[in-house]
Design an enzyme around this catalytic site. Structure first.
Site, PDB file in Angstrom:
ATOM      1  N   ASP A  64      52.470  44.826  45.562  1.00 52.22           N
ATOM      2  CA  ASP A  64      51.479  45.663  44.895  1.00 52.22           C
ATOM      3  C   ASP A  64      51.933  45.719  43.440  1.00 52.22           C
ATOM      4  O   ASP A  64      53.002  46.256  43.134  1.00 52.22           O
ATOM      5  CB  ASP A  64      51.451  47.064  45.515  1.00 52.22           C
ATOM      6  CG  ASP A  64      50.439  47.976  44.818  1.00 52.22           C
ATOM      7  OD1 ASP A  64      49.975  47.620  43.710  1.00 52.22           O
ATOM      8  OD2 ASP A  64      50.123  49.037  45.376  1.00 52.22           O
ATOM      9  N   SER A 144      39.416  39.362  30.483  1.00 50.42           N
ATOM     10  CA  SER A 144      38.006  39.154  30.883  1.00 50.42           C
ATOM     11  C   SER A 144      37.164  39.147  29.620  1.00 50.42           C
ATOM     12  O   SER A 144      37.587  39.685  28.582  1.00 50.42           O
ATOM     13  CB  SER A 144      37.547  40.304  31.788  1.00 50.42           C
ATOM     14  OG  SER A 144      36.141  40.269  31.972  1.00 50.42           O
ATOM     15  N   TYR A 157      36.437  49.479  33.708  1.00 57.36           N
ATOM     16  CA  TYR A 157      36.954  48.115  33.899  1.00 57.36           C
ATOM     17  C   TYR A 157      37.130  47.442  32.542  1.00 57.36           C
ATOM     18  O   TYR A 157      38.169  46.840  32.251  1.00 57.36           O
ATOM     19  CB  TYR A 157      35.987  47.323  34.780  1.00 57.36           C
ATOM     20  CG  TYR A 157      36.356  45.862  34.944  1.00 57.36           C
ATOM     21  CD1 TYR A 157      37.396  45.474  35.788  1.00 57.36           C
ATOM     22  CD2 TYR A 157      35.672  44.848  34.253  1.00 57.36           C
ATOM     23  CE1 TYR A 157      37.746  44.138  35.933  1.00 57.36           C
ATOM     24  CE2 TYR A 157      36.015  43.516  34.392  1.00 57.36           C
ATOM     25  CZ  TYR A 157      37.042  43.159  35.238  1.00 57.36           C
ATOM     26  OH  TYR A 157      37.381  41.833  35.378  1.00 57.36           O
ATOM     27  N   LYS A 161      40.508  46.005  30.582  1.00 52.98           N
ATOM     28  CA  LYS A 161      40.688  44.625  30.130  1.00 52.98           C
ATOM     29  C   LYS A 161      40.934  44.560  28.624  1.00 52.98           C
ATOM     30  O   LYS A 161      41.628  43.664  28.142  1.00 52.98           O
ATOM     31  CB  LYS A 161      39.494  43.776  30.561  1.00 52.98           C
ATOM     32  CG  LYS A 161      39.404  43.584  32.083  1.00 52.98           C
ATOM     33  CD  LYS A 161      40.648  42.878  32.636  1.00 52.98           C
ATOM     34  CE  LYS A 161      40.532  42.540  34.106  1.00 52.98           C
ATOM     35  NZ  LYS A 161      41.707  41.815  34.635  1.00 52.98           N
TER      36      LYS A 161
HETATM   37  N1  LIG Z   1      35.291  37.099  39.036  1.00 51.96           N
HETATM   38  C1  LIG Z   1      34.970  37.267  37.767  1.00 51.96           C
HETATM   39  O1  LIG Z   1      33.798  37.081  37.376  1.00 51.96           O
HETATM   40  C2  LIG Z   1      36.016  37.676  36.769  1.00 51.96           C
HETATM   41  C3  LIG Z   1      35.662  37.662  35.418  1.00 51.96           C
HETATM   42  C4  LIG Z   1      36.606  38.034  34.471  1.00 51.96           C
HETATM   43  C5  LIG Z   1      37.890  38.403  34.854  1.00 51.96           C
HETATM   44  N2  LIG Z   1      38.208  38.413  36.182  1.00 51.96           N
HETATM   45  C6  LIG Z   1      39.582  38.806  36.508  1.00 51.96           C
HETATM   46  O2  LIG Z   1      40.201  37.753  37.225  1.00 51.96           O
HETATM   47  C7  LIG Z   1      41.220  38.288  38.078  1.00 51.96           C
HETATM   48  C8  LIG Z   1      41.022  37.755  39.473  1.00 51.96           C
HETATM   49  O3  LIG Z   1      39.732  38.168  39.911  1.00 51.96           O
HETATM   50  P1  LIG Z   1      38.942  37.477  41.110  1.00 51.96           P
HETATM   51  O4  LIG Z   1      37.541  37.311  40.658  1.00 51.96           O
HETATM   52  O5  LIG Z   1      39.713  36.328  41.643  1.00 51.96           O
HETATM   53  O6  LIG Z   1      38.961  38.705  42.147  1.00 51.96           O
HETATM   54  P2  LIG Z   1      39.248  38.766  43.714  1.00 51.96           P
HETATM   55  O7  LIG Z   1      38.884  40.146  44.100  1.00 51.96           O
HETATM   56  O8  LIG Z   1      38.592  37.620  44.389  1.00 51.96           O
HETATM   57  O9  LIG Z   1      40.819  38.546  43.807  1.00 51.96           O
HETATM   58  C9  LIG Z   1      41.719  39.495  43.305  1.00 51.96           C
HETATM   59  C10 LIG Z   1      43.020  39.382  44.069  1.00 51.96           C
HETATM   60  O10 LIG Z   1      43.917  40.346  43.523  1.00 51.96           O
HETATM   61  C11 LIG Z   1      44.567  41.017  44.586  1.00 51.96           C
HETATM   62  N3  LIG Z   1      44.981  42.358  44.167  1.00 51.96           N
HETATM   63  C12 LIG Z   1      44.183  43.405  43.829  1.00 51.96           C
HETATM   64  N4  LIG Z   1      44.914  44.483  43.542  1.00 51.96           N
HETATM   65  C13 LIG Z   1      46.219  44.121  43.689  1.00 51.96           C
HETATM   66  C14 LIG Z   1      47.451  44.799  43.544  1.00 51.96           C
HETATM   67  N5  LIG Z   1      47.502  46.093  43.208  1.00 51.96           N
HETATM   68  N6  LIG Z   1      48.588  44.103  43.757  1.00 51.96           N
HETATM   69  C15 LIG Z   1      48.558  42.808  44.117  1.00 51.96           C
HETATM   70  N7  LIG Z   1      47.420  42.111  44.305  1.00 51.96           N
HETATM   71  C16 LIG Z   1      46.261  42.763  44.088  1.00 51.96           C
HETATM   72  C17 LIG Z   1      43.546  41.065  45.702  1.00 51.96           C
HETATM   73  O11 LIG Z   1      44.162  41.258  46.973  1.00 51.96           O
HETATM   74  C18 LIG Z   1      42.866  39.709  45.549  1.00 51.96           C
HETATM   75  O12 LIG Z   1      43.502  38.713  46.322  1.00 51.96           O
HETATM   76  C19 LIG Z   1      41.102  39.806  37.964  1.00 51.96           C
HETATM   77  O13 LIG Z   1      42.069  40.284  37.051  1.00 51.96           O
HETATM   78  C20 LIG Z   1      39.701  40.002  37.406  1.00 51.96           C
HETATM   79  O14 LIG Z   1      39.571  41.217  36.717  1.00 51.96           O
HETATM   80  C21 LIG Z   1      37.311  38.055  37.127  1.00 51.96           C
END
Ligand SMILES: NC(=O)c1ccc[n+]([C@@H]2O[C@H](COP(=O)([O-])OP(=O)(O)OC[C@H]3O[C@@H](n4cnc5c(N)ncnc54)[C@H](O)[C@@H]3O)[C@@H](O)[C@H]2O)c1
Length: 262
Positions: A64, A144, A157, A161
């Protein structure tokens, strides 16, 4: 052509699915040794197993990112498995859509804890190891486009970021003298499970009236005419983990197909 990341020891957090899983696989395909970390232990294990089955080298780790003792243990596990730590991707994150006036203190703490505090702790614990072992290192945070521009229905959020972008600049300033670079990737719109949470938040609070409306509205403004896949981020991730980016520092690089142009 030799693998660009041959033998580099790399941690990716949030590696159990979505963007983190794609980064872990893509970095491993370039020869890196991966510690695939996630609070979802089964997800991290599945990704590590897949990399090993493909001939790469990966170890899963349950963490975590908000718990400093667990993050410290994660760094120690990478050092124990691969001898040192060269790169960390602080990628774990959560999202939540809420009308601006409805965001509670609890919502704020939940989102900023994981996204901002989790990033800070990951940067600190990785940097301590990199300084102790010598030879510099690379820290890459997942910010992001919401960290480059405010977002009315994702205000907390977005603030978290912006904090990641700020930590990236501050960390670069603080750690440069140790040969450690700090950069961030700012992804655009990617259909991962995170968007399921974002859509649900929109629907539950009346911000949208049908499934996928928020995603489609955001996607319609992308110059390239399509949303990203997690794979679209792998090129930038490999560059920021490689020696090719040694003089890139303190930058938050947008990879969004032409949505937020600055
Ligand atoms: N999907 C999008 O459109 C998007 C856009 C911009 C930025 N992001 C960023 O990209 C990153 C990954 O996002 P994603 O889309 O793959 O999301 P996702 O929800 O598919 O994956 C996120 C992963 O992080 C893990 N996680 C969450 N909280 C945690 C914690 N406290 N400790 C350890 N692991 C933890 C979850 O278990 C999950 O496996 C994030 O930081 C998100 O903010 C995503």
């Amino acid at each position: 052509m030799p693998a660009t990341l041959a033998g580099r020891s790399i941690i990716v957090t949030g590696a159990g699915r979505g963007i983190g899983a794609a980064l872990a696989r893509g970095l491993a395909a370039e020869g890196a040794h991966l510690l695939a970390a996630d609070r979802d232990e089964a997800g991290a294990r599945a990704v590590a197993d897949g990399i090993n089955a493909d001939g790469g080298r990966a170890v899963p780790f349950a963490v975590d990112v908000v718990q400093r003792d667990q993050v410290r243990a994660m760094v120690a596990a990478a050092v124990s498995a691969f001898g040192r730590l060269d790169v960390i991707f602080n990628n774990a994150g959560i999202a939540q859509a809420r009308p601006f006036l409805s965001i509670t203190e609890e919502d704020w703490r939940q989102v900023t804890d994981v996204n901002a505090l989790g990033c800070l702790i990951g940067m600190q614990e990785a940097a301590r190891q990199m300084i102790a072992q010598g030879g510099g290192g690379k820290i890459v945070n997942t910010a992001s486009i919401a960290g480059r521009r405010g977002s009315p229905n994702l205000a907390h959020y977005s603030a978290s970021k912006f904090a990641v972008v700020s930590l990236t600049q501050s960390g670069a300033g603080a750690l440069g003298r140790h040969g450690i670079t700090v950069n961030a990737i700012c992804p655009g719109i990617i259909a991962t499970d995170m968007w399921t949470d974002i859509e649900q938040g929109h629907r539950e609070t009346g911000l949208t009236s049908r499934d996928n409306e928020a995603f489609e509205t955001a996607a319609a403004r992308i110059a390239l005419g399509r949303t990203a896949t997690p794979q679209d981020l792998v090129g930038m991730a490999c560059f920021l983990a490689s020696s090719g980016s040694d003089y890139v520092n303190g930058q938050s690089l947008v990879v969004d197909g032409g949505l937020v142009m600055m």
